[in-house]
Design an enzyme around this catalytic site. Structure first.
Site, PDB file in Angstrom:
ATOM      1  N   HIS A   1      -6.881  -2.974   9.735  1.00 24.81           N
ATOM      2  CA  HIS A   1      -8.246  -3.450   9.500  1.00 24.81           C
ATOM      3  C   HIS A   1      -8.930  -3.742  10.839  1.00 24.81           C
ATOM      4  CE1 HIS A   1      -6.455  -5.374   5.553  1.00 24.81           C
ATOM      5  NE2 HIS A   1      -6.410  -4.053   5.535  1.00 24.81           N
TER       6      HIS A   1
ATOM      7  N   HIS B   1      -2.055   2.156   8.671  1.00 22.20           N
ATOM      8  CA  HIS B   1      -3.210   1.519   8.029  1.00 22.20           C
ATOM      9  C   HIS B   1      -3.428   0.143   8.649  1.00 22.20           C
ATOM     10  CE1 HIS B   1      -5.904  -0.396   5.319  1.00 22.20           C
ATOM     11  NE2 HIS B   1      -4.981  -1.199   4.826  1.00 22.20           N
TER      12      HIS B   1
ATOM     13  N   GLU C   1       0.830  -1.216   0.000  1.00 21.80           N
ATOM     14  CA  GLU C   1       0.000   0.000   0.000  1.00 21.80           C
ATOM     15  C   GLU C   1       0.861   1.261   0.000  1.00 21.80           C
ATOM     16  OE1 GLU C   1      -2.827  -0.250  -0.826  1.00 21.80           O
ATOM     17  OE2 GLU C   1      -3.960  -1.810   0.225  1.00 21.80           O
TER      18      GLU C   1
ATOM     19  N   HIS D   1     -12.754  -2.331   3.462  1.00 25.14           N
ATOM     20  CA  HIS D   1     -11.323  -2.605   3.556  1.00 25.14           C
ATOM     21  C   HIS D   1     -10.790  -2.402   4.979  1.00 25.14           C
ATOM     22  CE1 HIS D   1      -7.054  -1.695   1.764  1.00 25.14           C
ATOM     23  NE2 HIS D   1      -7.007  -2.412   2.868  1.00 25.14           N
TER      24      HIS D   1
HETATM   25 ZN    ZN Z   1      -5.418  -3.038   3.995  1.00 24.78          ZN
END
Ligand code: ZN
Length: 287
Positions: free
Chosen positions: A97, A95, A76, A158
């Site tokens: 989840h 980042h 990413e 996401h």
């Molecule tokens: Zn991700």
């Protein structure tokens, strides 16, 4: 000045905390920090964030060219680069989840209601960036729309993204988002979510300076009929209080029963065929 060695150790620690709290599973998530004015220190592709070591990190330039590191930079990376391009003030990007916040992102429900003072004074509004295929250039484009005015956002179907003036600040915003999502979920399951009135929200915004918190953008003017630009202001759902600091939930309803207990007062609809079949079955069982 923060040394490269301590930044590497901080990334390892934040990755360990994210994994321990269940914000990431397997090799999910990624972390980066600015290293001076023209380089980034970033987690590598394909490693579990709970078991990293300082030597695993990659160093890239601001265009994503790898300068140092045995492994390839995060899948990413493009999203991270876009954030640093748009926000010179941001020193770190996280980042992950986290499951409750990601549940809201999957349900398409942004965390934009004025509910908790702590959230209003730190992140303000937490919108949802439109769905984009992970690791492609679509994701930075989706994030670009919101990142100038927001320090945290959900990513549709996401996860979540947070930024900060240092790595721990960015990580704590991820904790705040997940904590807020859990509280919002519980309130909604209980069937009621009273909102903080607009006047009180404005007061809390005014207190940010006292707490030493810099907001990325002001709240959008909810009195205007002009289209809202989420790149310059934050949308917060806070109704007029007319003297009250809390406004009762407009969707107020009796507390919901647990899912497995049918509500005996609720209305149901059956077709004639379904009703006839039920009666026939009842008559049969009587014979
Ligand atoms: Zn991700």
């Amino acid at each position: 000045m923060t040394t490269e060695g301590s930044l590497r150790a901080d990334i390892v620690e934040v990755g360990r905390r994210m994994y321990a709290r269940g914000y990431t599973a397997s090799n999910d998530g990624n972390i980066s920090v600015r290293l001076g004015s023209d380089r980034l220190l970033m987690t590598p592709k394909g490693v579990c964030k709970g078991f990293m070591s300082p030597d695993m990190m990659c160093i890239t330039d601001l265009d994503g060219r790898k300068l140092q590191g045995e492994r390839e930079p995060s899948s990413e990376m493009l999203m991270h680069l876009e954030v640093y391009r748009q926000r010179p003030d941001v020193q770190a990007v996280v980042h992950a989840h986290p499951p409750t916040a990601t549940g809201f992102a999957v349900a398409g429900i942004p965390l934009t209601r004025a509910v908790l003072a702590e959230v209003l004074t730190t992140l303000g509004s937490i919108p949802i960036a439109e769905y984009a295929t992970p690791s492609t250039s679509e994701l930075p484009m989706a994030v670009a729309k919101y990142i100038k005015a927001h320090d945290g956002m959900l990513l549709a179907n996401h996860g979540a993204l947070t930024v900060g003036a240092d790595l721990l600040a960015a990580y704590y915003k991820m904790e705040t988002i997940e904590h807020f999502a859990r509280i919002s979920l519980v309130a909604r399951l209980l069937g009621r979510e009273n909102l903080i009135a607009r006047e009180e929200v404005d007061r809390l915004q005014g207190l940010r300076g006292t707490y030493g918190i810099q907001a990325p953008a002001p709240l959008c003017d909810d009195g205007t009929t002009a289209p809202v630009d989420v790149g310059t202001c934050q949308v917060v759902e806070a109704p007029e209080g007319r003297g009250q600091r809390l406004v009762p939930d407009v969707h107020d309803s009796p507390p919901r029963r647990p899912f497995d207990q049918p509500n005996e007062e609720a209305e149901i609809r059956l077709t004639y065929r379904e009703l006839s079949a039920l009666i026939e079955e009842a008559v049969r069982s009587l014979r």
